[in-house]
Design an enzyme around this catalytic site. Structure first.
Site, PDB file in Angstrom:
ATOM      1  N   ARG A  11       0.817  -1.202   0.000  1.00  0.00           N
ATOM      2  CA  ARG A  11       0.000   0.000   0.000  1.00  0.00           C
ATOM      3  C   ARG A  11       0.866   1.274   0.000  1.00  0.00           C
ATOM      4  O   ARG A  11       0.776   2.110  -0.891  1.00  0.00           O
ATOM      5  CB  ARG A  11      -0.895  -0.043   1.236  1.00  0.00           C
ATOM      6  N   THR A  12       1.737   1.393   0.975  1.00  0.00           N
ATOM      7  CA  THR A  12       2.569   2.594   1.060  1.00  0.00           C
ATOM      8  C   THR A  12       3.586   2.630  -0.082  1.00  0.00           C
ATOM      9  O   THR A  12       3.831   3.677  -0.671  1.00  0.00           O
ATOM     10  CB  THR A  12       3.284   2.650   2.429  1.00  0.00           C
ATOM     11  N   LYS A  51      20.478  -9.157   2.820  1.00  0.00           N
ATOM     12  CA  LYS A  51      21.116 -10.271   3.523  1.00  0.00           C
ATOM     13  C   LYS A  51      22.616 -10.062   3.542  1.00  0.00           C
ATOM     14  O   LYS A  51      23.244  -9.856   2.506  1.00  0.00           O
ATOM     15  CB  LYS A  51      20.827 -11.587   2.786  1.00  0.00           C
ATOM     16  N   ARG A  80      11.309   2.041   4.703  1.00  0.00           N
ATOM     17  CA  ARG A  80      10.565   1.472   5.827  1.00  0.00           C
ATOM     18  C   ARG A  80      11.456   0.468   6.522  1.00  0.00           C
ATOM     19  O   ARG A  80      12.109  -0.361   5.885  1.00  0.00           O
ATOM     20  CB  ARG A  80       9.281   0.795   5.358  1.00  0.00           C
ATOM     21  N   HIS A 105       5.689   7.932  11.076  1.00  0.00           N
ATOM     22  CA  HIS A 105       5.218   7.659   9.719  1.00  0.00           C
ATOM     23  C   HIS A 105       4.697   9.010   9.216  1.00  0.00           C
ATOM     24  O   HIS A 105       3.498   9.216   9.073  1.00  0.00           O
ATOM     25  CB  HIS A 105       4.112   6.605   9.773  1.00  0.00           C
TER      26      HIS A 105
END
Lengths: 321, 321, 321
Positions: free
Chosen positions: A63-64, A91, A113, A141
């Site tokens: 969504r974001t 990783k 994020r 946020h």
């Protein structure tokens, strides 16, 4: 744009506590212009042509991510997506090195994020591209706080929010949305009302001037001009902080009955995605008071504004087109 | 561009053994021009407008994929990404059919990573789009070899690399980077020095004129004008070819102490991502001799050069803009 | 384009039963023009500049997703990809809310694959963007039916397909390709011949005028002007509906021997990806009668046509360029 001497050019968008009320209003005014672009038949302006944006998501959020990706593309930028789950860049590579790599590749903005609070702030200290925090743990946020403000100004048809009452309901403790809301709404002079399960809202964290903490959710609903219903994380239940979903819906759910307690022109918001029937009933979610779908569109507009202001100062976009 | 009669138009980029020194220099000269584009305020030229590029990765690598994706986008190409892990095109479909599909869709270039050595060469034989090998098993990674050469020419401020000493340290046996380096550096007249655990460097594979194999890593460090520290694959340990990480760092790690043995103007490179504290110490990785972040940027420039030269011959890009 | 008064502007592409023969022919005529674009040196027209397309795939399919993504990009649209497997938009969010989100973000078309039959039709009822069904359960895959028609018209060099015999071989019951084929071919006046394992083709489902059901695959092959060999889903075997792969190949595989039974100018098609040696032999797949790779290219052309017609009516594309 151009009406003010304030510039956000080069500013990292980390948390709303770093913004003055004037800066917030500049974003919202710019977002209003941007929203027009979304409604055009041809949703494309050259404001960010030749700029490159990376969405760097260490937690999944289509969504974001989609909202930022579309915002960038509507403005003519190149956008590439990197997700931790499918990504080897993550990783065995330190966050620092991943950031250095993005910087070296000529990226202009990193939309980030991360589950660790403060990760975007750290990023802003080690590399030069603009960092936009798209959510860091329970910390902040900021674009969500801004789109909520934008939505309120739109529905209430005023930029003067002073004294307006804003209720946030649910799991306040773990919510970065709540924190960005509190900062943003307070900056704009609103009164914030909080209510939720006691296990999920330690009073000491939020006892400040301008914040009212309620024991019962009904009190907050009665007081509010605007209600933001937070998404419940069902996994909190395992930690014992949380009743059963059924109990939660019964005691804390914003449903048809409870909505009757609210003011006639109350505005209902939710950051999405919704657990319908849990923290919010379908009737409320899709009812006349709901601004929830509008919030999604405003999210794209606010992100277009942030990207334009941070990458060009907002002036170039006119010169360019 | 335009200074030479050599053309790489339509050339598959499979391994540096297929390049003449003049062709390598053409790539490096073109990359130099491309690097300027990365530094522009508007990083966008129309050289590859209307060309489509697929990154087809059977092994994950966000770093190399992002580098090619941004290179393509800076040049105005359309880029789509296909990753084996998330892709049904791969499951139950032969490589041949996947390639046929890409060709039929009108794709101009396929940037391909595959665990099987020779897979890109096979691809170049069955379909017409330009194939760019982004790493095939332990065989080759030509764009990495080229960006290493580009980085050396930049730091040493000369295109004449003859007689310069280039050390590669680590797991030589399993490294496609080492193989592409050896081919590229030898073509350009450099002397290659190799050192690493004996289990990871069978002498017979590399005993050739112009290649010096050292028993001790210190000897290679002392000799070198440039040192490329390879990334250690920790999973080799299971096969018994490899000491403990601690042992490795102690005996083979390029750290502050060992760096003192090197020439004053030694250049330190690493293909990334780094295992810091293992094959390289943070002090060395971020120190004055390190070209590691510059390598990343040079990687984008070299890939822009390869895409432009292979897809247009390099001439069109001027005519277009 | 412009030769007809029919317009598909705003039409949802859900199933071929919703199309008149004239509408189908409009798509095919437009696809023919689009195919020229794929062959150009610069594959880029501004027909869909400023339009945004989301591929929303609840089942993985790189092949169909890539085809739509490239189709959109060749037309100048912005395309973003959302896959259920890697997407939080899907987890814990209702399809309805995901669709609302896409609509609110200003998306013009949603290309949707879903395991539930009817999901795209539902989508078309709750949101305003154009919905293009890219496969819903065993129900429909209209762009596949259209690209098959386009391929037949190309190879047979006529738009008049009346009376032509079209055989579909394999697992008819579970195939959305078969259903879209049956609808499309019947609309265009073709005779449809079906053959496959009895367990995978209940007669009652398909007994209609214009459809001939054969007991033996050889009969269908002998009758056909065009043969579409369906992909076998190996997982059907577990359900006992299916013999062993070896048995399947022996009894139902389209191989060299069986091809001899067919007409001299028979056309062999397959929706891909192929299980070679199972439902189709390599000799047939890559032989003179095969149109399989051409189908892939025609798929991009048909999808370009669908996107252009549904989003602009097809007229704007000329005015724009």
């Amino acid at each position: 744009m151009g009406k003010t001497n304030i510039s956000l050019r080069g500013k990292n968008i980390l948390a709303l506590e770093d913004f003055s009320p004037e800066e917030i209003q500049l974003v919202l005014d710019t977002a209003k212009e941007m929203k027009n672009i979304i409604h055009r038949d041809i949703k494309k302006v050259p404001a960010l042509r030749g700029k490159s944006i990376v969405t760097l998501f260490y937690e999944p959020s289509t969504r974001t991510r989609s909202s930022f990706e579309l915002a960038g593309k509507y403005l003519g930028a190149d956008v590439i997506n990197i997700t931790a789950g499918t990504s080897s860049i993550v990783k065995g590579e330190s966050l620092r090195d991943t950031l250095y790599t993005m910087e070296a590749m000529g990226v202009d903005a990193i939309v980030m994020r991360h589950k660790a609070e403060g990760a975007p702030e750290y990023a802003s200290k080690v590399v030069s591209p603009v960092i936009i925090n798209a959510g860091d743990g329970a910390h902040a946020h900021p674009s969500q706080g801004l789109l909520n403000l934008f939505t309120i100004q739109q529905y209430k048809n005023t930029t003067d929010l002073k004294g307006m009452k804003y209720a946030i309901l649910g799991d306040i403790t773990h919510s970065r949305v709540a924190r960005s809301d509190i900062q943003g709404m307070r900056k704009m002079g609103m009164e914030v009302h909080l209510a939720g399960p006691k296990t999920l809202m330690p009073r000491f964290l939020f006892e400040e001037p301008g914040i009212v903490i309620h024991d019962r959710i009904e009190e907050a609903i009665e007081a509010a001009d605007v209600i933001n219903v937070l998404r419940i994380q069902l996994e909190r239940q395992k930690s014992g902080l949380f009743p059963s979903p059924r109990e939660y819906a019964r005691i804390f759910g914003v449903n048809d009955e409870r909505l009757k307690l609210a003011k006639d022109d109350v505005l209902i918001m939710h950051p999405g995605p919704m657990n319908k029937g849990l923290e919010i009933s379908p009737y409320v979610a899709y009812g006349d008071h709901s601004a929830i779908q509008e919030q999604v569109q405003n999210g794209v507009a606010v992100r277009m504004a942030l990207l334009t202001l941070a990458l060009t100062g907002g002036k170039d976009s006119e010169a360019d087109s």
